[in-house]
Write an enzyme that holds these catalytic residues in place. Sequence first.
Site, mmCIF file in Angstrom:
data_model
loop_
_atom_site.group_PDB
_atom_site.id
_atom_site.type_symbol
_atom_site.label_atom_id
_atom_site.label_comp_id
_atom_site.label_asym_id
_atom_site.label_seq_id
_atom_site.Cartn_x
_atom_site.Cartn_y
_atom_site.Cartn_z
ATOM 1 N N HIS A 87 -3.396 -4.849 0.199
ATOM 2 C CA HIS A 87 -3.157 -5.509 1.323
ATOM 3 C C HIS A 87 -3.218 -7.017 1.219
ATOM 4 O O HIS A 87 -3.894 -7.525 1.699
ATOM 5 C CB HIS A 87 -3.876 -4.989 2.626
ATOM 6 C CG HIS A 87 -3.567 -3.702 2.949
ATOM 7 N ND1 HIS A 87 -2.509 -3.297 3.840
ATOM 8 C CD2 HIS A 87 -4.258 -2.365 2.461
ATOM 9 C CE1 HIS A 87 -2.622 -1.757 3.862
ATOM 10 N NE2 HIS A 87 -3.537 -1.565 3.102
ATOM 11 N N CYS A 101 0.817 -1.186 0.033
ATOM 12 C CA CYS A 101 0.049 -0.095 -0.016
ATOM 13 C C CYS A 101 0.736 1.206 -0.076
ATOM 14 O O CYS A 101 1.383 1.596 -1.007
ATOM 15 C CB CYS A 101 -0.996 -0.125 1.180
ATOM 16 S SG CYS A 101 -2.304 1.172 1.069
ATOM 17 N N GLU A 143 -1.648 -9.310 2.656
ATOM 18 C CA GLU A 143 -1.344 -9.741 4.153
ATOM 19 C C GLU A 143 -2.796 -10.300 4.742
ATOM 20 O O GLU A 143 -3.011 -11.268 5.509
ATOM 21 C CB GLU A 143 -0.980 -8.854 5.078
ATOM 22 C CG GLU A 143 -1.616 -7.583 5.640
ATOM 23 C CD GLU A 143 -1.264 -6.489 4.508
ATOM 24 O OE1 GLU A 143 -1.453 -5.190 5.036
ATOM 25 O OE2 GLU A 143 -0.809 -6.763 3.366
#
Length: 554
Positions: free
Chosen positions: A522, A391, A524
Amino acid sequence: MTLRHRHKYIFVIGGVMSGIGKGITTASIGKILQGKGYRVNLMKVDPYLNVDAGTMNPTEHGETFVLNSGLETDQDMGNYERFLGVDAVTEDYVTSGMVYYNVLTRERALGYGGKCVEAMPDIVNEITDKITHAKRHGRSDVTVVEIGGTIGDYQNTLFIEAARVMKIEHPNDVVFVLVSYVPMPKSIGEMKTRPTRIAAQALNSYGVQADFIIARSDVVMDTKRREKLAAGCMIPPAHVISAPDVKSIYDVPLNFDKDHIGNLLLKHLGLSHKKNDLRDWQTFVHKKNRAKKEISIAIVGKYFDTGDFTLADSYISVIEAIKISAWTLGYTPKLTWLNAKHFEQDVSLLRKVGSFDGVIVPGGFGSSGVEGKIAVIKYVREHHIPFFGLCYGMQLAVVESARHILKWNDAHTTEIAKNTTHPVIDILPEQKELLKAGHYGATMRLGAYQANLQKGSIAARAYTTLKISERHRHRYEVNLDYISELERAGLVFSGRSPDGKLMEIVELPKSVHPFFLGTQFHPEFKARPTSPHPLFSAFIIAATKRRLKKTKSV
């Protein structure tokens, strides 16, 4: 209604103190019941008056986790998804702010027919309505609800009251689990059960009796203390589940399973034992425990300082995504937190970056530490150290290339430098009006969006597909006006929105750099123990190659 169609509810409540693992307990119970053959949804109740977690300070509250729907939630929702391997939905997260907002909005629209609106029963009914959503929509067989805070907090009183009312109305379908700390002072050398007994009594004062107690402690609870705690809290000794410290949160479900908590919960709820299958989890934990080779990863951020302590919770999903991919590949990651602000104060510290096998610059907002991050990105690009930008980390990688390859010295993001002559990162057009009107909460580009990947790119090879869906949380994007010049500088925008207007992934070719990649989204948020995220795995593979190369050169 037959017994097998009756929805079941498990409420997880904390006692003695916060931070002892209610969220992991909730996730572990869910995983175990899922392994028993039941559909489970996990809920988090936050007593904050914030409508969602998006406006909370990450240094104080920890990471904001984003669902596919775009809802900004507490970090516990991330653990819920990682443990269950199932995407949570908007209705699985509740705050006091949401509850009051809904009730007051309904009242303003005469939804209560002119009646007086009160905490009892209207707020309690709204809470109950949210908790029972999964039942009404047939999403699960069992709902496990974590009530935030601890017993005695004024803020969560109405949530406990809603659970109490549900227990009265459906006594065979509701279970209460108290997660409590059992200290063992070094000077005394034995566990002390009194704090938990007092917590159980405090819960009784709400009209609620704990059915199970998760006894958090440094070591395994012995039989004598288990029996003493059970007697003091009026539950069977078997319902006291020992929860000692373990190597990682992923060991907890297997540890709980040793005390047969799944079978005991099913029996208490009147449910049959369908199966017992935690093989996928056992396989992952086995890989984790066998991973002995070490790699060093630096995380360069700014949300670390909280007094004299380092708060890793600000980046918890990033940390877990690294661990999951590394363990799966047979490596144990050694994580080091590097405060970006320190590189602004002393550029000589950049030499320290060269000792790492890989560097991650995660998301964030604001000007603090930005120049330090850019300095680190320049260093890893020039020294061929594997780099992964997430990001804001991706945006600053674009800024760094614009400054040091294209020589646009004032290139920047307009988030920081509104008057830059080279705004390579600029705010999304629709965001300008929102910010002008002061609309900050839940107005970013949020949630899951599709993207197309460039064939043959690092990203495409990692994903093994050309179409992906990932979660976002940002207001700023790569400025389309500068794409062609940035590409001539060597950057490859290998991931784009379906209409081609939004740059989702930027990378350098492998011929130029071993691994230099940034994502506007993102990744993750979608990494799970039984399904590591492909980009994190690709980054770890690049880091292991650097590790091997360094080892051979010694």
